[in-house]
Design an enzyme around this catalytic site. Structure first.
Site, short mmCIF file in Angstrom:
data_model
loop_
_atom_site.label_atom_id
_atom_site.label_comp_id
_atom_site.label_asym_id
_atom_site.label_seq_id
_atom_site.Cartn_x
_atom_site.Cartn_y
_atom_site.Cartn_z
N GLN A 264 17.33 101.36 74.68
CA GLN A 264 15.88 101.54 74.76
C GLN A 264 15.41 101.62 76.21
O GLN A 264 14.43 102.29 76.52
CB GLN A 264 15.18 100.40 74.02
CG GLN A 264 15.43 100.41 72.52
CD GLN A 264 15.08 101.75 71.88
OE1 GLN A 264 13.93 102.18 71.90
NE2 GLN A 264 16.08 102.42 71.32
N HIS A 267 14.79 105.08 77.92
CA HIS A 267 13.62 105.90 77.65
C HIS A 267 12.73 106.05 78.87
O HIS A 267 12.22 107.13 79.16
CB HIS A 267 12.79 105.28 76.52
CG HIS A 267 13.23 105.65 75.14
ND1 HIS A 267 12.98 106.87 74.58
CD2 HIS A 267 13.91 104.94 74.21
CE1 HIS A 267 13.48 106.90 73.35
NE2 HIS A 267 14.06 105.75 73.11
N GLU A 333 8.16 96.48 68.61
CA GLU A 333 8.27 97.79 67.97
C GLU A 333 9.57 97.86 67.18
O GLU A 333 9.59 98.24 66.00
CB GLU A 333 8.24 98.87 69.05
CG GLU A 333 8.41 100.29 68.52
CD GLU A 333 8.59 101.30 69.63
OE1 GLU A 333 8.40 102.49 69.35
OE2 GLU A 333 8.94 100.91 70.77
N HIS A 334 10.68 97.54 67.83
CA HIS A 334 12.00 97.48 67.18
C HIS A 334 12.54 96.06 67.30
O HIS A 334 12.60 95.53 68.41
CB HIS A 334 13.00 98.42 67.86
CG HIS A 334 12.52 99.82 68.05
ND1 HIS A 334 11.99 100.25 69.26
CD2 HIS A 334 12.49 100.87 67.22
CE1 HIS A 334 11.67 101.54 69.15
NE2 HIS A 334 11.96 101.95 67.92
N ASP A 367 16.23 105.57 65.27
CA ASP A 367 15.63 106.62 66.08
C ASP A 367 15.92 108.01 65.52
O ASP A 367 15.15 108.95 65.76
CB ASP A 367 16.16 106.54 67.51
CG ASP A 367 15.49 105.44 68.32
OD1 ASP A 367 14.41 104.98 67.92
OD2 ASP A 367 16.05 105.05 69.36
N HIS A 426 -32.54 98.52 46.21
CA HIS A 426 -31.24 98.65 45.57
C HIS A 426 -31.34 98.26 44.10
O HIS A 426 -30.81 98.94 43.21
CB HIS A 426 -30.22 97.74 46.26
CG HIS A 426 -29.70 98.27 47.56
ND1 HIS A 426 -30.51 98.56 48.61
CD2 HIS A 426 -28.42 98.55 47.95
CE1 HIS A 426 -29.77 99.01 49.63
NE2 HIS A 426 -28.50 99.01 49.25
#
Length: 447
Positions: A264, A267, A333-334, A367, A426
């Site tokens: 990761q 990235h 996230e992961h 992924d 109403h």
């Protein structure tokens, strides 16, 4: 290499103690606002100016010609083609099971509420193209939209100077394999603005109609533009740099843990890699593996910057229970679970974009080819948000149908609540239906 945070013996809420990327989207919003407003006001000339400034490409047209998309598919490496087709098939299998069916509930005799699930009409799918290119993100965006029944799909991806000003050829090939023929060579904030507001390019045939929803990851400028467009269109999330957290005990293989942290980190220099463990022997072994593996990886400088940044580190905990509290607070996230009885541990986690269980379920699998979606919430947003799915492209619409008897039966309750809220009209709207002079026709002429 990894910063160490020692929470052993601590009873403090870990949320303010955990490593995070230092991003201020609000500052980026103000910097990018002029670009977005210029696209809204001036259209193609503003997109062309921003693209030349940020991407080094002068656009002649917005839309990628259909022959270029077909040619990219024809020239695709056979191994990459096979991998993409397998990824598409697996993603389609998983996302097909996410489809919702309409449900009608009989509340009382003569009174029903039907929940219809209706896809949005048109979506804009953003595929980034900065430090890396992501044909896999085409799959992750397009498949759930198609499975939801979206009729009109458009992909936007940055132009690449080394591909004649078109998006990366692998991205175009993935579009072709998925049957997407409306693709625009526009990236960054200007792409988000184009999708949200619509834009005519070189001529009327080069027009991008506005979309209803924009999905897909991107850099901080894309995120800032999505924030600006929220309300004009729906957005999936404000995605930040990618994250991995690994909850590991002394049964974990340090070579696997190090490799996954690195995977990761490659990235982006802002990517976050976090290890949570009670085992100092494991930590020492992981550090040794990082020293060896980082030196051998292709993007060593980028990886090293990410792993040593403030957003990455190791969190030492007393035991598995504290480790679970930490990963729930971090809401990665992961999240990988590399512990004894990993599935049982994984099922206790409440906050994560996606969870990867055991030694043979690395994030890299998700992924590309697990069948799950890799467009996931970051920055702790997994505490309240989900990853991209078929649901991202559906709207639930309640259809209420009561007959006269069913309304009469509940009318008193409606009137009581309307009066309690000081909204007597109403209640009057209900009572009017049961007045003798309500105007309802009984089938005969009235004098």
């Amino acid at each position: 290499m990894l910063n160490r945070i020692d929470l052993r013996g601590s009873r403090r809420d870990p949320r303010g103690l955990l490593p995070r990327a230092q991003l201020d989207v609000s500052v980026a919003v103000e910097k990018i606002r002029p670009v977005v407003e210029a696209v809204r006001e001036h259209g193609f000339p503003a997109i062309r100016e921003a693209t030349e400034r940020f991407d080094g490409v002068r656009l002649e047209r917005l839309r990628v010609p259909a022959p270029a998309i077909a040619a990219a598919a024809d020239g695709l490496d056979p191994d990459v083609r096979a991998a993409l087709l397998e990824a598409i098939a697996r993603a389609r299998k998983v996302h097909a099971d996410q489809r919702r069916t309409d449900v009608t509930t009989q509340v009382v005799p003569g009174g029903t509420v039907t929940e219809r699930w209706v896809p949005v009409s048109r979506v804009g799918l953003y595929v980034p193209g900065g430090l890396a290119v992501y044909p896999s993100t085409v799959v992750m965006n397009v498949v759930p939209a198609q499975e939801a029944g979206v009729e009109s799909l458009v992909v936007a991806s940055p132009p690449q100077p080394d591909n004649g000003g078109l998006p990366d050829a692998r991205v175009l090939a993935a579009c072709a394999l998925l049957g997407v023929d409306e693709v625009y060579a526009v990236g960054g904030a200007q792409a988000v603005a184009m999708l949200g507001y619509g834009c005519t390019g070189a001529d009327e045939s080069d027009r991008c109609e506005p979309v209803d929803v924009i999905t897909g990851p991107g850099n901080i400028w894309v995120t800032a533009a999505k924030r600006l467009l929220r309300g004009v269109v729906g957005i999936d999330a404000e995605a930040g740099p990618t994250e991995i957290a690994i909850l590991a005990d002394d049964t974990a293989d340090p070579a696997h843990v190090a490799a996954d942290l690195i995977s990761q980190a490659e990235h982006d220099p802002l990517a976050a890699s976090v290890l949570v463990t009670e085992s100092t022997p494991l930590l020492d072994a992981v550090e040794a593996e990082l020293g060896r593996q980082v030196a051998a990886t292709k993007h060593e400088a980028r990886v090293r910057e990410a792993l040593t940044g403030v957003q990455s580190g190791v969190v030492l905990v007393d035991d598995l229970e504290q480790g679970l509290r930490v990963v729930d607070a971090y809401a990665a996230e992961h999240l990988e679970i590399q512990t004894r009885d990993a599935r049982t541990v994984a099922m206790r986690v409440r906050n994560a974009g996606a969870i990867f269980v055991g030694a043979f379920s690395p994030v890299s699998l998700g992924d590309y080819a697990a069948g799950s979606n890799h467009v996931l919430p970051t920055g702790g947003c997994a505490r309240h948000s989900s990853g991209l799915s078929v649901q991202s492209f559906l709207r639930g619409i309640h259809v209420v149908e009561y007959d006269e008897a069913a309304l009469r039966d509940v009318a008193g309750h409606v009137v009581a609540l309307a009066n309690a809220e000081d909204l007597p009209a109403h209640g009057d709207a209900v009572k009017a239906r049961f007045q003798p002079d309500s105007g309802r026709s009984d089938g005969s002429d009235r004098a």
